[in-house]
Design a protein around this motif. Structure first.
Motif, PDB file in Angstrom:
ATOM      1  N   ALA A  10      -3.214 -11.192  -4.130  1.00  0.00           N
ATOM      2  CA  ALA A  10      -3.360  -9.756  -3.857  1.00  0.00           C
ATOM      3  C   ALA A  10      -1.957  -9.173  -3.765  1.00  0.00           C
ATOM      4  N   GLY A  11      -1.723  -8.094  -4.497  1.00  0.00           N
ATOM      5  CA  GLY A  11      -0.375  -7.528  -4.533  1.00  0.00           C
ATOM      6  C   GLY A  11       0.555  -8.338  -5.431  1.00  0.00           C
ATOM      7  N   GLY A  12      -0.018  -8.938  -6.467  1.00  0.00           N
ATOM      8  CA  GLY A  12       0.793  -9.749  -7.387  1.00  0.00           C
ATOM      9  C   GLY A  12       1.445  -8.944  -8.486  1.00  0.00           C
ATOM     10  N   SER A  13       1.489  -7.613  -8.337  1.00  0.00           N
ATOM     11  CA  SER A  13       2.025  -6.774  -9.420  1.00  0.00           C
ATOM     12  C   SER A  13       3.382  -6.172  -9.082  1.00  0.00           C
ATOM     13  N   SER A  14       3.948  -6.519  -7.930  1.00  0.00           N
ATOM     14  CA  SER A  14       5.229  -5.917  -7.536  1.00  0.00           C
ATOM     15  C   SER A  14       5.932  -6.831  -6.546  1.00  0.00           C
ATOM     16  N   GLY A  15       7.236  -6.728  -6.485  1.00  0.00           N
ATOM     17  CA  GLY A  15       8.024  -7.369  -5.439  1.00  0.00           C
ATOM     18  C   GLY A  15       7.794  -8.871  -5.316  1.00  0.00           C
ATOM     19  N   ILE A  16       7.563  -9.313  -4.088  1.00  0.00           N
ATOM     20  CA  ILE A  16       7.420 -10.750  -3.801  1.00  0.00           C
ATOM     21  C   ILE A  16       6.178 -11.314  -4.511  1.00  0.00           C
ATOM     22  N   GLY A  17       5.070 -10.551  -4.477  1.00  0.00           N
ATOM     23  CA  GLY A  17       3.836 -11.017  -5.114  1.00  0.00           C
ATOM     24  C   GLY A  17       3.993 -11.179  -6.611  1.00  0.00           C
ATOM     25  N   ALA A  35      -4.760  -5.665  -7.320  1.00  0.00           N
ATOM     26  CA  ALA A  35      -3.897  -4.552  -6.905  1.00  0.00           C
ATOM     27  C   ALA A  35      -4.565  -3.266  -7.389  1.00  0.00           C
ATOM     28  N   ARG A  36      -3.916  -2.125  -7.110  1.00  0.00           N
ATOM     29  CA  ARG A  36      -4.508  -0.873  -7.578  1.00  0.00           C
ATOM     30  C   ARG A  36      -4.193  -0.623  -9.037  1.00  0.00           C
ATOM     31  N   SER A  37      -3.052  -1.153  -9.522  1.00  0.00           N
ATOM     32  CA  SER A  37      -2.660  -0.891 -10.907  1.00  0.00           C
ATOM     33  C   SER A  37      -2.036  -2.137 -11.530  1.00  0.00           C
ATOM     34  N   SER A  38      -2.270  -2.319 -12.831  1.00  0.00           N
ATOM     35  CA  SER A  38      -1.711  -3.482 -13.542  1.00  0.00           C
ATOM     36  C   SER A  38      -0.497  -3.088 -14.375  1.00  0.00           C
ATOM     37  N   GLU A  51      -8.873  -4.721 -10.316  1.00  0.00           N
ATOM     38  CA  GLU A  51      -8.457  -3.538  -9.562  1.00  0.00           C
ATOM     39  C   GLU A  51      -9.166  -3.511  -8.207  1.00  0.00           C
ATOM     40  N   VAL A  52      -8.376  -3.502  -7.140  1.00  0.00           N
ATOM     41  CA  VAL A  52      -8.916  -3.429  -5.766  1.00  0.00           C
ATOM     42  C   VAL A  52      -7.975  -2.538  -4.956  1.00  0.00           C
ATOM     43  N   ASP A  53      -8.562  -1.684  -4.111  1.00  0.00           N
ATOM     44  CA  ASP A  53      -7.744  -0.897  -3.185  1.00  0.00           C
ATOM     45  C   ASP A  53      -8.046  -1.374  -1.763  1.00  0.00           C
ATOM     46  N   PHE A  54      -7.071  -2.040  -1.148  1.00  0.00           N
ATOM     47  CA  PHE A  54      -7.284  -2.602   0.192  1.00  0.00           C
ATOM     48  C   PHE A  54      -7.061  -1.578   1.301  1.00  0.00           C
ATOM     49  N   SER A  55      -6.729  -0.327   0.931  1.00  0.00           N
ATOM     50  CA  SER A  55      -6.488   0.663   1.990  1.00  0.00           C
ATOM     51  C   SER A  55      -7.774   1.380   2.402  1.00  0.00           C
ATOM     52  N   TYR A  73      -1.942 -13.003   0.208  1.00  0.00           N
ATOM     53  CA  TYR A  73      -2.211 -11.575   0.435  1.00  0.00           C
ATOM     54  C   TYR A  73      -0.870 -10.888   0.686  1.00  0.00           C
ATOM     55  N   CYS A  74      -0.409 -10.107  -0.301  1.00  0.00           N
ATOM     56  CA  CYS A  74       0.942  -9.505  -0.232  1.00  0.00           C
ATOM     57  C   CYS A  74       0.991  -8.004   0.077  1.00  0.00           C
ATOM     58  N   PRO A  75      -0.098  -7.219  -0.070  1.00  0.00           N
ATOM     59  CA  PRO A  75       0.056  -5.791   0.238  1.00  0.00           C
ATOM     60  C   PRO A  75       0.573  -5.577   1.660  1.00  0.00           C
ATOM     61  N   ALA A 142       1.051  -4.590  13.726  1.00  0.00           N
ATOM     62  CA  ALA A 142       0.116  -5.056  12.688  1.00  0.00           C
ATOM     63  C   ALA A 142       0.479  -6.476  12.237  1.00  0.00           C
ATOM     64  N   LYS A 143       1.760  -6.729  12.031  1.00  0.00           N
ATOM     65  CA  LYS A 143       2.153  -8.065  11.551  1.00  0.00           C
ATOM     66  C   LYS A 143       2.002  -9.112  12.661  1.00  0.00           C
ATOM     67  N   GLY A 144       2.130  -8.667  13.927  1.00  0.00           N
ATOM     68  CA  GLY A 144       1.839  -9.588  15.029  1.00  0.00           C
ATOM     69  C   GLY A 144       0.387 -10.052  14.943  1.00  0.00           C
ATOM     70  N   LEU A 171      14.575  -8.165   5.388  1.00  0.00           N
ATOM     71  CA  LEU A 171      14.653  -7.182   4.312  1.00  0.00           C
ATOM     72  C   LEU A 171      14.885  -7.859   2.950  1.00  0.00           C
ATOM     73  N   THR A 172      14.000  -7.549   2.021  1.00  0.00           N
ATOM     74  CA  THR A 172      14.015  -8.166   0.690  1.00  0.00           C
ATOM     75  C   THR A 172      13.987  -7.057  -0.353  1.00  0.00           C
ATOM     76  N   GLN A 173      14.791  -7.218  -1.396  1.00  0.00           N
ATOM     77  CA  GLN A 173      14.956  -6.132  -2.375  1.00  0.00           C
ATOM     78  C   GLN A 173      13.720  -5.986  -3.272  1.00  0.00           C
ATOM     79  N   THR A 174      12.786  -5.160  -2.840  1.00  0.00           N
ATOM     80  CA  THR A 174      11.548  -4.915  -3.590  1.00  0.00           C
ATOM     81  C   THR A 174      11.271  -3.407  -3.560  1.00  0.00           C
ATOM     82  N   PRO A 175      10.313  -2.938  -4.368  1.00  0.00           N
ATOM     83  CA  PRO A 175       9.964  -1.511  -4.313  1.00  0.00           C
ATOM     84  C   PRO A 175       9.563  -1.039  -2.904  1.00  0.00           C
TER      85      PRO A 175
HETATM   86  N1  NAP Z   1      10.309  -6.190   1.156  1.00  0.00           N
HETATM   87  C1  NAP Z   1      10.664  -6.394   2.419  1.00  0.00           C
HETATM   88  O1  NAP Z   1      11.772  -6.073   2.865  1.00  0.00           O
HETATM   89  C2  NAP Z   1       9.694  -7.072   3.358  1.00  0.00           C
HETATM   90  C3  NAP Z   1      10.177  -7.449   4.630  1.00  0.00           C
HETATM   91  C4  NAP Z   1       9.295  -8.048   5.520  1.00  0.00           C
HETATM   92  C5  NAP Z   1       7.983  -8.284   5.154  1.00  0.00           C
HETATM   93  N2  NAP Z   1       7.552  -7.908   3.907  1.00  0.00           N
HETATM   94  C6  NAP Z   1       6.142  -8.158   3.554  1.00  0.00           C
HETATM   95  O2  NAP Z   1       6.066  -8.888   2.354  1.00  0.00           O
HETATM   96  C7  NAP Z   1       4.862  -8.512   1.636  1.00  0.00           C
HETATM   97  C8  NAP Z   1       5.220  -8.173   0.191  1.00  0.00           C
HETATM   98  O3  NAP Z   1       6.077  -7.035   0.211  1.00  0.00           O
HETATM   99  P1  NAP Z   1       6.828  -6.454  -1.087  1.00  0.00           P
HETATM  100  O4  NAP Z   1       8.108  -5.920  -0.580  1.00  0.00           O
HETATM  101  O5  NAP Z   1       6.822  -7.462  -2.181  1.00  0.00           O
HETATM  102  O6  NAP Z   1       5.849  -5.225  -1.446  1.00  0.00           O
HETATM  103  P2  NAP Z   1       5.703  -4.315  -2.779  1.00  0.00           P
HETATM  104  O7  NAP Z   1       6.860  -4.509  -3.698  1.00  0.00           O
HETATM  105  O8  NAP Z   1       5.407  -2.930  -2.295  1.00  0.00           O
HETATM  106  O9  NAP Z   1       4.391  -4.893  -3.473  1.00  0.00           O
HETATM  107  C9  NAP Z   1       3.146  -4.695  -2.846  1.00  0.00           C
HETATM  108  C10 NAP Z   1       2.019  -5.151  -3.747  1.00  0.00           C
HETATM  109  O10 NAP Z   1       0.796  -4.880  -3.075  1.00  0.00           O
HETATM  110  C11 NAP Z   1      -0.018  -4.016  -3.869  1.00  0.00           C
HETATM  111  N3  NAP Z   1      -0.670  -3.059  -2.994  1.00  0.00           N
HETATM  112  C12 NAP Z   1      -0.078  -2.158  -2.163  1.00  0.00           C
HETATM  113  N4  NAP Z   1      -1.004  -1.392  -1.567  1.00  0.00           N
HETATM  114  C13 NAP Z   1      -2.200  -1.834  -2.033  1.00  0.00           C
HETATM  115  C14 NAP Z   1      -3.542  -1.426  -1.810  1.00  0.00           C
HETATM  116  N5  NAP Z   1      -3.838  -0.394  -1.006  1.00  0.00           N
HETATM  117  N6  NAP Z   1      -4.546  -2.088  -2.450  1.00  0.00           N
HETATM  118  C15 NAP Z   1      -4.254  -3.100  -3.309  1.00  0.00           C
HETATM  119  N7  NAP Z   1      -3.006  -3.530  -3.560  1.00  0.00           N
HETATM  120  C16 NAP Z   1      -1.989  -2.889  -2.930  1.00  0.00           C
HETATM  121  C17 NAP Z   1       0.946  -3.312  -4.832  1.00  0.00           C
HETATM  122  O11 NAP Z   1       0.304  -2.936  -6.061  1.00  0.00           O
HETATM  123  P3  NAP Z   1      -0.355  -1.451  -6.276  1.00  0.00           P
HETATM  124  O12 NAP Z   1       0.602  -0.478  -5.685  1.00  0.00           O
HETATM  125  O13 NAP Z   1      -0.567  -1.341  -7.756  1.00  0.00           O
HETATM  126  O14 NAP Z   1      -1.653  -1.493  -5.543  1.00  0.00           O
HETATM  127  C18 NAP Z   1       1.949  -4.430  -5.090  1.00  0.00           C
HETATM  128  O15 NAP Z   1       1.442  -5.324  -6.061  1.00  0.00           O
HETATM  129  C19 NAP Z   1       4.274  -7.339   2.428  1.00  0.00           C
HETATM  130  O16 NAP Z   1       3.219  -7.785   3.237  1.00  0.00           O
HETATM  131  C20 NAP Z   1       5.404  -6.853   3.300  1.00  0.00           C
HETATM  132  O17 NAP Z   1       4.963  -6.245   4.487  1.00  0.00           O
HETATM  133  C21 NAP Z   1       8.375  -7.326   3.007  1.00  0.00           C
END
Ligand code: NAP
Length: 238
Positions: A10-17, A35-38, A51-55, A73-75, A142-144, A171-175
């Motif tokens: 879940a959330g495999g379309s951006s950043g860490i996922g 994720a919401r978009s591919s 396509e799934v919206d977890f919000s 689960y990455c969202p 929430a993360k707790g 902090l990790t360099q992602t969107p």
């Molecule tokens: N980056 C950081 O600095 C950081 C630091 C600490 C912890 N984390 C945790 O690490 C995890 C991954 O973070 P990331 O930075 O890789 O995030 P990201 O780049 O924003 O990627 C999030 C992914 O989740 C999907 N997503 C978001 N909202 C969604 C929804 N409502 N329904 C379905 N899919 C959804 C997005 O795709 P769509 O938008 O297409 O749905 C995307 O594939 C998160 O849990 C975050 O809290 C990140």
């Protein structure tokens, strides 16, 4: 030849996922991305998109494979604000996307995780749970809950062959972190806060998730793994 392993990311379309999805595909595994978009995904013969919206309450999750070896689960969210300004809605939406989304997905996937015999679930926390940081009240709450869920499910599923762990990155360099890292000054300040001298890259965090999802992580469950450039445990002398 070993049978192909199925992963649900879940959330495999951006950043860490996305980095995790690419690493699993490169290892020859099959990946189902939710994720919401591919849009950001390159086509691959072993990549499937759902396509799934977890919000939303009770998200519709259909078409999962019959057997799941790995689920991540990455969202997530980063809504930082002074506590006195945070509205109830912010706490609720952080809880929904970070905790309840994972709950719904794991419940939907449970029969397939059990069917795989040995399987692994990876959730995401943050460094800000174990290390108090200003303006993080909502996301740290929430993360707790994600960390509590991780340990409770690890205990409940241990006898079923399902391991459950969480990764707590800094902090990790992602969107998701774009607003915190969108100028050279912000990047420099964030780099300096980490004992290792820099923020993380998605591939580094994904490599840990890939290890946990694989059989190489087969004796690890109920753990919160800190991957944070030393942020949570080290203090350097000035
Ligand atoms: N980056 C950081 O600095 C950081 C630091 C600490 C912890 N984390 C945790 O690490 C995890 C991954 O973070 P990331 O930075 O890789 O995030 P990201 O780049 O924003 O990627 C999030 C992914 O989740 C999907 N997503 C978001 N909202 C969604 C929804 N409502 N329904 C379905 N899919 C959804 C997005 O795709 P769509 O938008 O297409 O749905 C995307 O594939 C998160 O849990 C975050 O809290 C990140």
């Amino acid at each position: 030849m070993l049978p192909m392993r199925n992963h649900v990311i879940a959330g495999g379309s951006s950043g860490i996922g996305k980095a995790l999805t690419e690493q699993l595909l490169a290892a020859g595994d099959r990946v189902h991305v939710l994720a919401r978009s591919s849009r950001a995904l390159e086509p691959h013969r072993n990549l499937h998109f759902m396509e799934v919206d977890f919000s939303v309450p009770s998200p519709s999750i259909q078409g999962l494979p019959d057997e799941i070896h790995g689920l991540a689960y990455c969202p997530g969210s980063i809504q930082l604000a002074p506590f006195h300004r945070m509205k109830e809605d912010a706490f609720l939406s952080d809880y929904r996307i970070n905790v309840l989304g994972a709950v719904h997905l794991i419940q939907a996937a449970l029969p397939a995780l059990k069917k795989a015999g040995q399987s692994s679930v990876v959730l995401f926390s943050t460094v800000a749970v174990q290390t108090g940081m200003p303006f993080h009240a909502s996301i740290a709450s929430a993360k707790g809950a994600v960390e509590g869920l991780t340990r409770a499910l690890a205990a409940e599923f241990a006898a079923s062959g399902i391991r459950v762990n969480a990764i707590a990155p800094s902090l990790t360099q992602t969107p998701l972190a774009e607003r915190l890292l969108n100028t050279p000054e912000k990047v420099e300040a964030s780099n300096k806060r980490h004992p290792i001298g820099r923020v993380g890259q998605p591939d580094e965090v994904a490599a840990l998730a890939a290890l946990l999802l694989s059989e190489r992580g087969s004796w690890m469950t109920g753990q919160i793994l800190h991957i944070d450039g030393g942020m949570s445990h080290l203090r350097l002398f000035a």
